[in-house]
Write an enzyme that holds these catalytic residues in place. Structure first.
Site, PDB file in Angstrom:
ATOM      1  N   HIS A 155       0.837  -1.210   0.000  1.00 55.21           N
ATOM      2  CA  HIS A 155       0.000   0.000   0.000  1.00 55.21           C
ATOM      3  C   HIS A 155       0.871   1.260   0.000  1.00 55.21           C
ATOM      4  O   HIS A 155       0.599   2.220  -0.722  1.00 55.21           O
ATOM      5  CB  HIS A 155      -0.895   0.040   1.248  1.00 55.21           C
ATOM      6  CG  HIS A 155      -1.936  -1.034   1.310  1.00 55.21           C
ATOM      7  ND1 HIS A 155      -2.120  -1.839   2.419  1.00 55.21           N
ATOM      8  CD2 HIS A 155      -2.859  -1.439   0.394  1.00 55.21           C
ATOM      9  CE1 HIS A 155      -3.120  -2.675   2.190  1.00 55.21           C
ATOM     10  NE2 HIS A 155      -3.581  -2.456   0.969  1.00 55.21           N
TER      11      HIS A 155
ATOM     12  N   LYS B 264     -15.405  -8.446   3.542  1.00 56.34           N
ATOM     13  CA  LYS B 264     -14.326  -8.830   4.473  1.00 56.34           C
ATOM     14  C   LYS B 264     -14.660  -8.423   5.903  1.00 56.34           C
ATOM     15  O   LYS B 264     -15.247  -7.360   6.126  1.00 56.34           O
ATOM     16  CB  LYS B 264     -13.032  -8.092   4.099  1.00 56.34           C
ATOM     17  CG  LYS B 264     -12.447  -8.425   2.742  1.00 56.34           C
ATOM     18  CD  LYS B 264     -11.193  -7.573   2.529  1.00 56.34           C
ATOM     19  CE  LYS B 264     -10.599  -7.778   1.146  1.00 56.34           C
ATOM     20  NZ  LYS B 264      -9.572  -6.739   0.858  1.00 56.34           N
TER      21      LYS B 264
ATOM     22  N   ARG C  53      -1.768  -6.412  -8.053  1.00 56.04           N
ATOM     23  CA  ARG C  53      -0.611  -7.254  -7.733  1.00 56.04           C
ATOM     24  C   ARG C  53      -0.383  -8.315  -8.795  1.00 56.04           C
ATOM     25  O   ARG C  53       0.708  -8.543  -9.258  1.00 56.04           O
ATOM     26  CB  ARG C  53      -0.802  -7.946  -6.373  1.00 56.04           C
ATOM     27  CG  ARG C  53      -0.683  -7.010  -5.213  1.00 56.04           C
ATOM     28  CD  ARG C  53      -1.221  -7.623  -3.973  1.00 56.04           C
ATOM     29  NE  ARG C  53      -2.608  -8.014  -4.164  1.00 56.04           N
ATOM     30  CZ  ARG C  53      -3.427  -8.349  -3.195  1.00 56.04           C
ATOM     31  NH1 ARG C  53      -3.008  -8.392  -1.962  1.00 56.04           N
ATOM     32  NH2 ARG C  53      -4.682  -8.678  -3.445  1.00 56.04           N
TER      33      ARG C  53
ATOM     34  N   SER D  85      -3.006  -7.854   2.958  1.00 54.03           N
ATOM     35  CA  SER D  85      -3.317  -7.664   4.383  1.00 54.03           C
ATOM     36  C   SER D  85      -3.743  -8.994   5.004  1.00 54.03           C
ATOM     37  O   SER D  85      -3.395  -9.301   6.145  1.00 54.03           O
ATOM     38  CB  SER D  85      -4.436  -6.633   4.542  1.00 54.03           C
ATOM     39  OG  SER D  85      -4.025  -5.390   4.046  1.00 54.03           O
TER      40      SER D  85
HETATM   41  O1  PNS Z   1      -8.804  -2.980  -0.081  1.00 48.66           O
HETATM   42  P1  PNS Z   1     -10.074  -3.547  -0.641  1.00 48.66           P
HETATM   43  O2  PNS Z   1     -10.825  -4.340   0.411  1.00 48.66           O
HETATM   44  O3  PNS Z   1      -9.867  -4.339  -1.909  1.00 48.66           O
HETATM   45  O4  PNS Z   1     -10.992  -2.269  -1.037  1.00 48.66           O
HETATM   46  C1  PNS Z   1     -12.269  -2.445  -1.580  1.00 48.66           C
HETATM   47  C2  PNS Z   1     -13.076  -1.131  -1.462  1.00 48.66           C
HETATM   48  C3  PNS Z   1     -13.165  -0.712  -0.022  1.00 48.66           C
HETATM   49  C4  PNS Z   1     -12.377  -0.043  -2.263  1.00 48.66           C
HETATM   50  C5  PNS Z   1     -14.497  -1.385  -2.048  1.00 48.66           C
HETATM   51  O5  PNS Z   1     -15.121  -2.409  -1.344  1.00 48.66           O
HETATM   52  C6  PNS Z   1     -15.374  -0.132  -1.996  1.00 48.66           C
HETATM   53  O6  PNS Z   1     -15.244   0.724  -2.848  1.00 48.66           O
HETATM   54  N1  PNS Z   1     -16.240  -0.024  -0.966  1.00 48.66           N
HETATM   55  C7  PNS Z   1     -17.120   1.124  -0.815  1.00 48.66           C
HETATM   56  C8  PNS Z   1     -18.551   0.769  -1.271  1.00 48.66           C
HETATM   57  C9  PNS Z   1     -18.690   0.844  -2.780  1.00 48.66           C
HETATM   58  O7  PNS Z   1     -18.586   1.889  -3.387  1.00 48.66           O
HETATM   59  N2  PNS Z   1     -18.952  -0.323  -3.401  1.00 48.66           N
HETATM   60  C10 PNS Z   1     -19.132  -0.458  -4.824  1.00 48.66           C
HETATM   61  C11 PNS Z   1     -17.811  -0.750  -5.522  1.00 48.66           C
HETATM   62  S1  PNS Z   1     -18.079  -0.950  -7.255  1.00 48.66           S
END
Ligand code: PNS
Length: 164
Positions: free
Chosen positions: A18, A42, A91, A129
């Site tokens: 990150h 998650k 990644r 993570s």
């Molecule tokens: O680090 P991660 O868990 O891969 O991040 C995923 C994250 C938090 C960016 C994604 O779940 C997100 O954008 N959550 C906010 C809710 C949202 O907008 N969901 C629709 C995504 S298309």
């Protein structure tokens, strides 16, 4: 043009991968907002406030990097912050399907906002993570995977949870 970018993620906990993405995007954009979000797929180990605290400590050397958290849709948050770009790290090919779906869905919801993917630095490409938490839970070394402050935070949290 002064482009504001949002780098969203769970950051549970933040890893060296990150930090690599934050550092590189801080050189590309006028402002980068590292935004701690909830991923409904998650369970998290750290509270949102703890993740923000860790990230603020790790990014204080970059003047154009801010750390924040949000609830709700990412595109609504990005619009509120007048961000034009969403940054995500890639990644490996295994990340691609999920990132592809999110990028297209976010584009449909907010056509004025673009997602850019940065390839995670080669030496960080195997770090996640989840794998950091798993290794720490079984007493393995996470020194090369996370910054030192995060390592202490992880072990303290596990002790508190009676896991180590
Ligand atoms: O680090 P991660 O868990 O891969 O991040 C995923 C994250 C938090 C960016 C994604 O779940 C997100 O954008 N959550 C906010 C809710 C949202 O907008 N969901 C629709 C995504 S298309």
């Amino acid at each position: 043009m002064r482009i504001v970018a949002v780098y969203p993620g769970s950051f549970d906990p933040p890893t060296n991968g990150h930090l690599d993405i934050i550092e590189r995007s801080s050189r590309m954009f006028a402002k980068v907002i590292v935004a701690v979000a909830r991923n409904i797929r998650k369970d998290s180990m750290f509270t949102s406030a703890e993740r923000v605290r860790m990230l603020r400590g790790l990014t204080s050397q970059w003047e154009n990097v801010e750390v924040d958290s949000f609830n709700g849709l990412l595109v609504d948050y990005a619009r509120k912050k007048e961000a034009r770009v969403l940054v995500r790290g890639l990644r490996a090919i295994s990340d691609f399907e999920y990132e592809f779906q999110m990028a297209h869905m976010n584009k449909k919801l907010a056509p004025e906002i673009d997602t850019i993917m940065l390839m995670t630095g080669e030496r960080h490409s195997y770090i996640s993570s989840n794998i950091v938490k798993e290794i720490a839970m079984f007493g393995g070394r996470i020194d090369d995977l996370v910054p030192p402050g995060v390592k202490d935070f992880v072990f303290k949290k596990m002790k508190g949870a009676g896991r180590k």
